[in-house]
Design a protein around this motif. Sequence first.
Motif, PDB file in Angstrom:
ATOM      1  N   ARG A 156      -0.841 -36.867  95.005  1.00  0.00           N
ATOM      2  CA  ARG A 156      -1.000 -35.763  95.967  1.00  0.00           C
ATOM      3  C   ARG A 156      -0.232 -34.509  95.541  1.00  0.00           C
ATOM      4  O   ARG A 156      -0.805 -33.420  95.457  1.00  0.00           O
ATOM      5  N   THR A 157       1.049 -34.604  95.273  1.00  0.00           N
ATOM      6  CA  THR A 157       1.843 -33.425  94.923  1.00  0.00           C
ATOM      7  C   THR A 157       1.374 -32.818  93.606  1.00  0.00           C
ATOM      8  O   THR A 157       1.246 -31.596  93.485  1.00  0.00           O
ATOM      9  N   THR A 158       1.089 -33.652  92.633  1.00  0.00           N
ATOM     10  CA  THR A 158       0.605 -33.158  91.344  1.00  0.00           C
ATOM     11  C   THR A 158      -0.703 -32.398  91.510  1.00  0.00           C
ATOM     12  O   THR A 158      -0.870 -31.299  90.977  1.00  0.00           O
ATOM     13  N   ASP A 159      -1.641 -32.967  92.284  1.00  0.00           N
ATOM     14  CA  ASP A 159      -2.954 -32.340  92.450  1.00  0.00           C
ATOM     15  C   ASP A 159      -2.898 -31.078  93.297  1.00  0.00           C
ATOM     16  O   ASP A 159      -3.538 -30.079  92.977  1.00  0.00           O
ATOM     17  N   VAL A 160      -2.132 -31.121  94.383  1.00  0.00           N
ATOM     18  CA  VAL A 160      -2.099 -29.990  95.322  1.00  0.00           C
ATOM     19  C   VAL A 160      -1.259 -28.827  94.795  1.00  0.00           C
ATOM     20  O   VAL A 160      -1.597 -27.669  95.020  1.00  0.00           O
ATOM     21  N   VAL A 161      -0.207 -29.126  94.070  1.00  0.00           N
ATOM     22  CA  VAL A 161       0.700 -28.070  93.627  1.00  0.00           C
ATOM     23  C   VAL A 161       0.528 -27.772  92.123  1.00  0.00           C
ATOM     24  O   VAL A 161       0.083 -26.692  91.747  1.00  0.00           O
ATOM     25  N   LEU A 162       0.877 -28.738  91.296  1.00  0.00           N
ATOM     26  CA  LEU A 162       0.900 -28.498  89.848  1.00  0.00           C
ATOM     27  C   LEU A 162      -0.487 -28.218  89.274  1.00  0.00           C
ATOM     28  O   LEU A 162      -0.701 -27.204  88.600  1.00  0.00           O
ATOM     29  N   LYS A 163      -1.441 -29.101  89.540  1.00  0.00           N
ATOM     30  CA  LYS A 163      -2.761 -28.910  88.936  1.00  0.00           C
ATOM     31  C   LYS A 163      -3.484 -27.699  89.526  1.00  0.00           C
ATOM     32  O   LYS A 163      -4.202 -27.004  88.812  1.00  0.00           O
ATOM     33  N   ARG A 164      -3.273 -27.431  90.786  1.00  0.00           N
ATOM     34  CA  ARG A 164      -3.869 -26.210  91.358  1.00  0.00           C
ATOM     35  C   ARG A 164      -3.371 -24.992  90.581  1.00  0.00           C
ATOM     36  O   ARG A 164      -4.149 -24.129  90.191  1.00  0.00           O
ATOM     37  N   ALA A 165      -2.072 -24.921  90.351  1.00  0.00           N
ATOM     38  CA  ALA A 165      -1.503 -23.780  89.617  1.00  0.00           C
ATOM     39  C   ALA A 165      -2.036 -23.725  88.182  1.00  0.00           C
ATOM     40  O   ALA A 165      -2.337 -22.640  87.675  1.00  0.00           O
TER      41      ALA A 165
END
Length: 164
Positions: free
Chosen positions: A95-104
């Motif tokens: 969740r955090t990787t997809d919502v924050v890191l990968k979005r960026a």
Amino acid sequence: MTTLEATRDGRRYEVVDGRLLVTGAQPPAHHAAVVAVMIALKQACPPNLLVAVGSLAFRPTPHTSLRPDLMVCPRDHHITQPPFLAVEVLSPSTRTTDVVLKRALYERHQVPSYWLLDPTGQELTILNLTDTTTYTCQAVLQGEEVLHVTHPFPVALSPAALTQ
């Protein structure tokens, strides 16, 4: 073929700014949602485009290699060119990787559309690049809501249909 591409152990390997990012095996709900999105996209996909499920990487820089759950790209896809669409299915471990890191990362490397599907909450978030630099939320669909998107091609989406 690189060593990471040859590894077939159920995990997903990506490289972000030269650092290895490993995602473990995902729960059945994750896999079911990926298959449902794949079917919906493949049924609407024009012949000149390809719906790829975790099989292709996007390598915008020599130190970054991203492997979304699904992506839509030209059939003659070059791994350094942004796909038209990247889709990530959320799970507790990503969740955090997809919502924050990968979005960026997708935003920085100009992937025109980014979709986030939450199978647990039956929610689909549709993000599109505006002025080629920033994602804008086009819609957040919940449950039985339906949206007819036009990019990367016309298709009707409903989180409930994609997560059952």
